[in-house]
Design an enzyme around this catalytic site. Sequence first.
Site, mmCIF file in Angstrom:
data_model
loop_
_atom_site.group_PDB
_atom_site.id
_atom_site.type_symbol
_atom_site.label_atom_id
_atom_site.label_comp_id
_atom_site.label_asym_id
_atom_site.label_seq_id
_atom_site.Cartn_x
_atom_site.Cartn_y
_atom_site.Cartn_z
ATOM 1 N N GLY A 165 -0.122 -11.848 -3.646
ATOM 2 C CA GLY A 165 -1.038 -11.598 -4.752
ATOM 3 C C GLY A 165 -0.407 -11.970 -6.079
ATOM 4 N N GLY A 166 -0.767 -11.223 -7.121
ATOM 5 C CA GLY A 166 -0.260 -11.508 -8.465
ATOM 6 C C GLY A 166 1.248 -11.350 -8.572
ATOM 7 N N GLY A 399 6.314 -48.188 -19.156
ATOM 8 C CA GLY A 399 6.321 -46.827 -19.687
ATOM 9 C C GLY A 399 7.351 -45.951 -18.997
ATOM 10 C CB ALA A 400 8.544 -45.785 -15.522
HETATM 11 C C1 HXC Z 1 1.168 0.661 -1.042
HETATM 12 C C2 HXC Z 1 2.038 -0.495 0.715
HETATM 13 C C3 HXC Z 1 1.652 -1.710 0.141
HETATM 14 C C4 HXC Z 1 0.996 -1.664 -1.119
HETATM 15 C C5 HXC Z 1 2.629 -2.143 1.989
HETATM 16 N N1 HXC Z 1 2.632 -0.803 1.865
HETATM 17 N N2 HXC Z 1 2.018 -2.714 0.953
HETATM 18 N N3 HXC Z 1 1.797 0.676 0.131
HETATM 19 N N4 HXC Z 1 0.782 -0.459 -1.674
HETATM 20 N N5 HXC Z 1 0.614 -2.761 -1.750
HETATM 21 C C6 HXC Z 1 3.229 0.175 2.773
HETATM 22 C C7 HXC Z 1 2.488 0.285 4.095
HETATM 23 O O1 HXC Z 1 1.458 1.235 3.998
HETATM 24 C C8 HXC Z 1 3.616 0.763 5.003
HETATM 25 O O2 HXC Z 1 3.816 2.147 4.763
HETATM 26 C C9 HXC Z 1 4.818 0.067 4.475
HETATM 27 O O3 HXC Z 1 4.504 -0.302 3.130
HETATM 28 C C10 HXC Z 1 5.166 -1.175 5.239
HETATM 29 O O4 HXC Z 1 3.974 -1.961 5.360
HETATM 30 P P1 HXC Z 1 3.500 -2.622 6.732
HETATM 31 O O5 HXC Z 1 2.120 -3.095 6.526
HETATM 32 O O6 HXC Z 1 3.745 -1.639 7.855
HETATM 33 O O7 HXC Z 1 4.543 -3.800 6.876
HETATM 34 P P2 HXC Z 1 4.326 -5.232 7.476
HETATM 35 O O8 HXC Z 1 3.577 -5.157 8.754
HETATM 36 O O9 HXC Z 1 5.674 -5.872 7.469
HETATM 37 O O10 HXC Z 1 3.379 -5.993 6.430
HETATM 38 C C11 HXC Z 1 3.819 -6.234 5.128
HETATM 39 C C12 HXC Z 1 2.661 -6.751 4.269
HETATM 40 C C13 HXC Z 1 1.446 -5.823 4.367
HETATM 41 C C14 HXC Z 1 2.289 -8.193 4.739
HETATM 42 C C15 HXC Z 1 3.202 -6.880 2.833
HETATM 43 O O11 HXC Z 1 1.907 -4.465 4.159
HETATM 44 C C16 HXC Z 1 0.392 -6.109 3.355
HETATM 45 O O12 HXC Z 1 -0.392 -7.022 3.523
HETATM 46 N N6 HXC Z 1 0.373 -5.300 2.269
HETATM 47 C C17 HXC Z 1 -0.617 -5.476 1.217
HETATM 48 C C18 HXC Z 1 -0.329 -6.727 0.413
HETATM 49 C C19 HXC Z 1 -1.236 -6.852 -0.764
HETATM 50 O O13 HXC Z 1 -2.366 -7.319 -0.626
HETATM 51 N N7 HXC Z 1 -0.800 -6.300 -1.879
HETATM 52 C C20 HXC Z 1 -1.564 -6.270 -3.097
HETATM 53 C C21 HXC Z 1 -1.408 -7.606 -3.735
HETATM 54 S S1 HXC Z 1 -2.277 -7.676 -5.259
HETATM 55 P P3 HXC Z 1 4.444 3.126 5.864
HETATM 56 O O14 HXC Z 1 4.376 4.471 5.229
HETATM 57 O O15 HXC Z 1 3.598 2.974 7.068
HETATM 58 O O16 HXC Z 1 5.837 2.652 6.090
HETATM 59 C C22 HXC Z 1 -1.097 -7.453 -6.386
HETATM 60 C C23 HXC Z 1 -1.575 -7.512 -7.782
HETATM 61 C C24 HXC Z 1 -0.473 -7.826 -8.718
HETATM 62 O O17 HXC Z 1 0.010 -7.260 -6.082
HETATM 63 C C25 HXC Z 1 -1.050 -8.227 -10.039
HETATM 64 C C26 HXC Z 1 0.005 -8.814 -10.936
HETATM 65 C C27 HXC Z 1 -0.569 -9.505 -12.122
#
Ligand code: HXC
Length: 509
Positions: A165-166, A399-400
């Site tokens: 994501g971001g 130009g290059a």
């Molecule tokens: C809260 C999170 C989390 C999140 C993971 N966890 N991502 N908790 N917020 N964003 C937690 C899970 O609940 C889990 O908790 C532990 O972290 C490990 O995650 P798993 O899913 O079990 O691990 P894995 O299978 O290795 O997968 C990793 C992952 C997946 C691919 C990163 O967790 C995932 O897709 N997470 C969401 C990614 C995402 O979309 N994030 C938001 C992006 S938007 P427990 O307690 O079970 O250990 C963003 C905006 C930013 O970031 C803006 C900036 C400008």
Amino acid sequence: MQKKLEQLKSYREKIEAGGGKTRIDKQHEAGKKTARERIDLLLEPGSFVEINTFAGNEDISNLEHPGEGVVTGYGTVNGQKIFVFAQDFTVTGGSLGKIHAAKISKVLDLATKTGAPVIGFNDSGGARIQEGIDALDGYGQILYRNTIASGVIPQISVIMGPCAGGAVYSPALTDFIIMVKDIGRMFITGPQVIKAVTGAEVSMEDLGGALTHNQISGVAHFIVESEEACVILLSKLLSYLPSNNLEEPPQYDSREPVGNQEELLNIVPEEPHLSYDVRRVIELIVDAGELLEVQALYAPNAVVGFARFDGRTAGIVANQPTYLAGCLDINASSKIARFVRFCDCFNIPVVTLMDVPGYLPGFAQEYGGIIRHGAKILYAYSEATVPKITVILRKAYGGAYIAMGSSSLRADAIFAWPTAEVAVMGPEGAVNIIYYNEISKSENPQETREKLEAEYRAKFANPYISCAKGYVDDVIDPRQTRYKIIASLKAFSNKRETRPQKKHGNITL
Ligand code: HXC
């Protein structure tokens, strides 16, 4: 006191245990080290000073997010002070909440204030979903600081886990991104969302793996096989860089070049259509034959990287005839321009090795905006005030030629090998245009074309006209290249060049 010390020890152990044994085991099973293991691997033993250790962890007996999912502080690498943060995937997936972001922000503030490089180990699920807008603002705070620190201190991002994501935009704003093969991933939108929206099944590796971003997107600058290899690379990269924009790069003892300088006489083929590997030229002229190539897999028609001459860091920019004949295309333009601008930020002179037949022609390039992207090189060289030394090895067309560190863009020294051909275009194109009638009306067009090409080559495609007109300083024996570069770098080491006062320029993004 003894009791207090025991209490401190137990509190620290709780924080340092991160997300607990099960999650640490899972992290190891995934082939990844923990945040603290990564910092230990990077820094000189005993040099790490942790900061904000207990931030956000008021109730030590009931820790929801030990260390808030990130370890921060400072220490030394090869005696050089650096600031560091490492996201802890074992704590809520290394997700970024308000305090996690504040810890990283503090590291960036301290590094900027004290003029030291910052290294970030990224391994995170992104914005901590439960914290909503506070998590988003946390990212915003980091992105703002990355931007303000840009050009002040070197910022290096290491991707050792998911970066989704971001969250990818903080690394994107830093100077270098290193991705660890098989574990580092960067994408705006993950496979699940792509499937939901488009129905397509994509693998995480293809979408945002280390190879994808090093070879195809150009987002990353380095790919490494393992976390250990990453730390070796980090230490090497840092060795070329000053700690901040007010310092000079570190000076080392001079080291003899490798290979026999005589080889330089035979590198450029007699036949103008044949190619050669410019990396061999670089190996033969720099200290110990060592080039730390940046974005080696991306736009291979240009080679950029760090090397040393007589112990001093230089940024090398070269056309690579083995790929697209060394033409400048959109990707090579962005690669070169960004590298030259990095060098200029950090007082690193630029040494350019030119062998360029032109900007790459065709629909794909025109539609893709080669005019806009190609202008970036012109902009970067013109803007740069560090010493600029150019050596024309062979082709220097159109130009290059102007773009690749020509005297027009204020190269401080420009040398040409006797094999150099400096002209508006190559003989084939030129005679077709200026002698079109003569060729088409002649009895034997092929023979006429060859005769005119030979005449053109003798008259224009050589370095002596540009030398006579003052566009090239000297035509040199290729074996003198290293010596000429070293002498020029010494001569220009105190170069001072000012520009008109302005807020900032408007580079053609
Ligand atoms: C809260 C999170 C989390 C999140 C993971 N966890 N991502 N908790 N917020 N964003 C937690 C899970 O609940 C889990 O908790 C532990 O972290 C490990 O995650 P798993 O899913 O079990 O691990 P894995 O299978 O290795 O997968 C990793 C992952 C997946 C691919 C990163 O967790 C995932 O897709 N997470 C969401 C990614 C995402 O979309 N994030 C938001 C992006 S938007 P427990 O307690 O079970 O250990 C963003 C905006 C930013 O970031 C803006 C900036 C400008």
